[in-house]
Design a protein around this motif. Structure first.
Motif, PDB file in Angstrom:
ATOM      1  N   ALA A  68       8.170   5.931  18.086  1.00  0.00           N
ATOM      2  CA  ALA A  68       6.947   5.400  17.459  1.00  0.00           C
ATOM      3  C   ALA A  68       6.453   6.324  16.355  1.00  0.00           C
ATOM      4  N   VAL A  69       6.537   7.625  16.565  1.00  0.00           N
ATOM      5  CA  VAL A  69       6.109   8.606  15.550  1.00  0.00           C
ATOM      6  C   VAL A  69       6.994   8.486  14.314  1.00  0.00           C
ATOM      7  N   VAL A  70       8.308   8.364  14.502  1.00  0.00           N
ATOM      8  CA  VAL A  70       9.242   8.229  13.382  1.00  0.00           C
ATOM      9  C   VAL A  70       8.946   6.956  12.589  1.00  0.00           C
ATOM     10  N   VAL A  71       8.703   5.841  13.272  1.00  0.00           N
ATOM     11  CA  VAL A  71       8.393   4.576  12.608  1.00  0.00           C
ATOM     12  C   VAL A  71       7.118   4.701  11.783  1.00  0.00           C
ATOM     13  N   VAL A  72       6.082   5.311  12.347  1.00  0.00           N
ATOM     14  CA  VAL A  72       4.816   5.502  11.617  1.00  0.00           C
ATOM     15  C   VAL A  72       5.034   6.360  10.389  1.00  0.00           C
ATOM     16  N   LEU A  73       5.818   7.433  10.502  1.00  0.00           N
ATOM     17  CA  LEU A  73       6.093   8.298   9.349  1.00  0.00           C
ATOM     18  C   LEU A  73       6.855   7.556   8.257  1.00  0.00           C
ATOM     19  N   ILE A  74       7.823   6.727   8.639  1.00  0.00           N
ATOM     20  CA  ILE A  74       8.589   5.950   7.650  1.00  0.00           C
ATOM     21  C   ILE A  74       7.674   4.958   6.940  1.00  0.00           C
ATOM     22  N   LEU A  75       6.829   4.257   7.684  1.00  0.00           N
ATOM     23  CA  LEU A  75       5.898   3.305   7.066  1.00  0.00           C
ATOM     24  C   LEU A  75       4.920   4.012   6.144  1.00  0.00           C
ATOM     25  N   ALA A  76       4.408   5.144   6.560  1.00  0.00           N
ATOM     26  CA  ALA A  76       3.456   5.886   5.731  1.00  0.00           C
ATOM     27  C   ALA A  76       4.122   6.362   4.445  1.00  0.00           C
ATOM     28  N   ALA A  77       5.367   6.822   4.529  1.00  0.00           N
ATOM     29  CA  ALA A  77       6.081   7.275   3.335  1.00  0.00           C
ATOM     30  C   ALA A  77       6.318   6.129   2.371  1.00  0.00           C
ATOM     31  N   GLY A  78       6.607   4.931   2.875  1.00  0.00           N
ATOM     32  CA  GLY A  78       6.863   3.778   2.025  1.00  0.00           C
ATOM     33  C   GLY A  78       5.632   3.300   1.290  1.00  0.00           C
ATOM     34  N   LEU A  79       4.456   3.560   1.828  1.00  0.00           N
ATOM     35  CA  LEU A  79       3.217   3.096   1.197  1.00  0.00           C
ATOM     36  C   LEU A  79       2.469   4.206   0.487  1.00  0.00           C
ATOM     37  N   SER A  80       3.035   5.424   0.419  1.00  0.00           N
ATOM     38  CA  SER A  80       2.294   6.572  -0.091  1.00  0.00           C
ATOM     39  C   SER A  80       1.915   6.459  -1.557  1.00  0.00           C
ATOM     40  N   ASP A  81       2.676   5.745  -2.369  1.00  0.00           N
ATOM     41  CA  ASP A  81       2.352   5.637  -3.781  1.00  0.00           C
ATOM     42  C   ASP A  81       1.331   4.544  -4.069  1.00  0.00           C
ATOM     43  N   CYS A  87      10.081  -0.931 -14.680  1.00  0.00           N
ATOM     44  CA  CYS A  87       9.119  -1.642 -13.827  1.00  0.00           C
ATOM     45  C   CYS A  87       8.527  -0.761 -12.740  1.00  0.00           C
ATOM     46  N   ASN A  88       9.242   0.273 -12.314  1.00  0.00           N
ATOM     47  CA  ASN A  88       8.707   1.176 -11.302  1.00  0.00           C
ATOM     48  C   ASN A  88       7.434   1.881 -11.763  1.00  0.00           C
ATOM     49  N   LYS A  89       7.255   2.024 -13.073  1.00  0.00           N
ATOM     50  CA  LYS A  89       6.034   2.649 -13.600  1.00  0.00           C
ATOM     51  C   LYS A  89       4.804   1.780 -13.334  1.00  0.00           C
ATOM     52  N   LEU A  90       5.012   0.493 -13.054  1.00  0.00           N
ATOM     53  CA  LEU A  90       3.892  -0.410 -12.797  1.00  0.00           C
ATOM     54  C   LEU A  90       3.505  -0.471 -11.322  1.00  0.00           C
ATOM     55  N   ILE A  91       4.235   0.238 -10.466  1.00  0.00           N
ATOM     56  CA  ILE A  91       3.901   0.193  -9.038  1.00  0.00           C
ATOM     57  C   ILE A  91       3.600   1.583  -8.476  1.00  0.00           C
ATOM     58  N   ASP A  92       3.318   2.533  -9.338  1.00  0.00           N
ATOM     59  CA  ASP A  92       2.917   3.848  -8.846  1.00  0.00           C
ATOM     60  C   ASP A  92       1.393   3.939  -8.848  1.00  0.00           C
ATOM     61  N   ASP A  93       0.869   5.109  -8.526  1.00  0.00           N
ATOM     62  CA  ASP A  93      -0.582   5.247  -8.435  1.00  0.00           C
ATOM     63  C   ASP A  93      -1.242   5.591  -9.775  1.00  0.00           C
ATOM     64  N   ASP A  94      -0.462   5.719 -10.841  1.00  0.00           N
ATOM     65  CA  ASP A  94      -0.994   5.990 -12.173  1.00  0.00           C
ATOM     66  C   ASP A  94      -1.217   4.653 -12.891  1.00  0.00           C
ATOM     67  N   THR A  95      -2.459   4.265 -13.061  1.00  0.00           N
ATOM     68  CA  THR A  95      -2.764   2.970 -13.686  1.00  0.00           C
ATOM     69  C   THR A  95      -2.839   3.037 -15.207  1.00  0.00           C
ATOM     70  N   SER A  96      -2.742   4.230 -15.785  1.00  0.00           N
ATOM     71  CA  SER A  96      -2.898   4.335 -17.242  1.00  0.00           C
ATOM     72  C   SER A  96      -1.809   3.564 -17.988  1.00  0.00           C
ATOM     73  N   ASP A  97      -0.555   3.611 -17.498  1.00  0.00           N
ATOM     74  CA  ASP A  97       0.501   2.870 -18.191  1.00  0.00           C
ATOM     75  C   ASP A  97       0.361   1.365 -17.975  1.00  0.00           C
ATOM     76  N   ASP A  98      -0.173   0.946 -16.834  1.00  0.00           N
ATOM     77  CA  ASP A  98      -0.439  -0.479 -16.588  1.00  0.00           C
ATOM     78  C   ASP A  98      -1.484  -0.981 -17.594  1.00  0.00           C
ATOM     79  N   ILE A  99      -2.529  -0.175 -17.786  1.00  0.00           N
ATOM     80  CA  ILE A  99      -3.618  -0.557 -18.695  1.00  0.00           C
ATOM     81  C   ILE A  99      -3.129  -0.566 -20.140  1.00  0.00           C
ATOM     82  N   LYS A 100      -2.297   0.407 -20.521  1.00  0.00           N
ATOM     83  CA  LYS A 100      -1.709   0.402 -21.869  1.00  0.00           C
ATOM     84  C   LYS A 100      -0.858  -0.846 -22.079  1.00  0.00           C
ATOM     85  N   CYS A 101      -0.168  -1.267 -21.038  1.00  0.00           N
ATOM     86  CA  CYS A 101       0.670  -2.463 -21.120  1.00  0.00           C
ATOM     87  C   CYS A 101      -0.196  -3.712 -21.298  1.00  0.00           C
ATOM     88  N   VAL A 102      -1.316  -3.787 -20.595  1.00  0.00           N
ATOM     89  CA  VAL A 102      -2.250  -4.907 -20.781  1.00  0.00           C
ATOM     90  C   VAL A 102      -2.750  -4.918 -22.227  1.00  0.00           C
TER      91      VAL A 102
END
Length: 197
Positions: free
Chosen positions: A3-16, A138-153
């Motif tokens: 259960a601990v390993v599963v939680v760590l994997i899920l947390a890592a996948g959503l960290s960005d 496209c990966n630049k549009l799914i990270d936690d830096d929104t500045s490039d998303d806003i420049k794209c808009v």
């Protein structure tokens, strides 16, 4: 232990992923966009409304949909997206595909990030031939830096409002706008939508 390993994997996948508030996105857009349009505050409210309805303000949202058609192309109208889940721990939705037409096969478009921008128009992915209007992977549009998303808009706004847009670019942008169009956002007014900000 498992259960601990599963939680760590899920947390890592959503960290960005970052989930913004309406007011945070409004503030970031006010800083990052150069809107010279009439009633720009209402346009800003419509952009934020779109992000709220399409991604839930989640910077990590990815959805796949059939290729959209321009409204005047006679190939049908926008189909409503319904919630669902698909791969990579990221939210996903699918659209009910239009009736099958054997004369034309629809490609799949992938939409990325806060504003649900298409891999066929604004960014490059390994899955599609891209116009890559924003010069991004496209990966630049799914990270936690929104500045490039806003420049794209901003790039999209500039392309749409250009006096003589390139016809191929305009066609692809119009297809994407049909795809991401949120009818609920058309009449949004900044004074009421941002009242709590």
């Amino acid at each position: 232990m498992l259960a601990v390993v599963v939680v760590l994997i899920l947390a890592a996948g959503l960290s960005d992923a970052v989930i913004l508030s309406k007011c945070e996105l409004k503030q970031q857009l006010e800083t990052g966009l150069n809107l010279t349009l009439p009633n720009y505050t209402d346009v800003l409210a419509q952009i934020v409304c779109h992000a709220q309805l399409s991604s839930g303000f989640n910077t990590n949202t990815i959805k796949t949909i059939p290729e959209p058609k321009e409204p005047n192309s006679g190939h049908g109208s926008r189909h409503r997206r319904s919630p669902g889940g698909k791969g990579n721990g990221r939210p996903s939705s699918k659209v009910t595909p239009p009736p099958h037409d054997s004369s034309e096969e629809n490609e799949v478009w992938t939409l990325y990030g806060l504003f649900q921008l298409s891999d066929h128009v604004v960014c490059s992915s390994t899955q599609s031939k891209a116009l890559n209007l924003c010069g991004l992977t496209c990966n630049k549009l799914i990270d936690d830096d929104t500045s490039d998303d806003i420049k794209c808009v901003q790039t999209l706004i500039n392309a749409v409002t250009a006096p003589i847009p390139d016809p191929k670019t305009a066609k692809h942008i119009n297809e994407m706008l049909v795809l991401i169009h949120q009818p609920e956002c058309i009449t949004v007014k900044a004074t009421s939508y941002f009242a709590n900000c």
